[in-house]
Design an enzyme around this catalytic site. Sequence first.
Site, short mmCIF file in Angstrom:
data_model
loop_
_atom_site.label_atom_id
_atom_site.label_comp_id
_atom_site.label_asym_id
_atom_site.label_seq_id
_atom_site.Cartn_x
_atom_site.Cartn_y
_atom_site.Cartn_z
N ARG A 61 31.80 50.79 46.19
CA ARG A 61 31.28 51.44 47.29
C ARG A 61 31.52 52.63 46.89
NH1 ARG A 61 32.84 48.57 52.73
NH2 ARG A 61 34.79 49.06 51.89
N GLU A 98 46.17 47.44 49.80
CA GLU A 98 46.47 47.28 51.12
C GLU A 98 47.03 45.43 51.19
OE1 GLU A 98 44.12 46.70 55.59
OE2 GLU A 98 43.07 47.59 53.89
#
Length: 175
Positions: A61, A98
Amino acid sequence: MRVDDLRQYIRDIPNFPTEGVIFRDITPLLKNPDAFATTVDLMAEAVSSLNVTAVAAVEARGFIWGGTLAYRLGVGFIPIRKPGKLPFEVVEKEFELEYGKDVLQIHKDAAGPGDSILIVDDVLATGGTAQAAADLVNTLGADVAGFCFLLRLGTMDGYERLSKLGKKVFYLLTV
């Protein structure tokens, strides 16, 4: 359209890609031509004072924003990819996500001394991906001019982490 209007085009997907993670889906924003154009325009405006020589972005992205932003700024684009995707000699960096670990690579000749690189991605969470991208750019002898993101996850410490590098950190929305 204003920056706050973009929020309506960000869809939350709970428990993706793993349990406990809320994925910020930007495909509704990409689908809307006004929202997409506004996003690119606002990003370009935010970083216009940096005098960059290229934009580097992390797949996948990040390529959307990095490529369009490089075009808009009139500079080159540098892809930063996962292992095995770049055809030439690479430098790589392992980093914490994360929700796990990953590795990024950049072509050895993508940048060098005298280059001022803007690092772009869609979401700023822990800052691990952006930090790894910055480390790769620095390894090549280039300078990181700053960072630019569509979204900042307000519950994560990525902004603070990147700010400690002494570079400007831009983002359009906090979610």
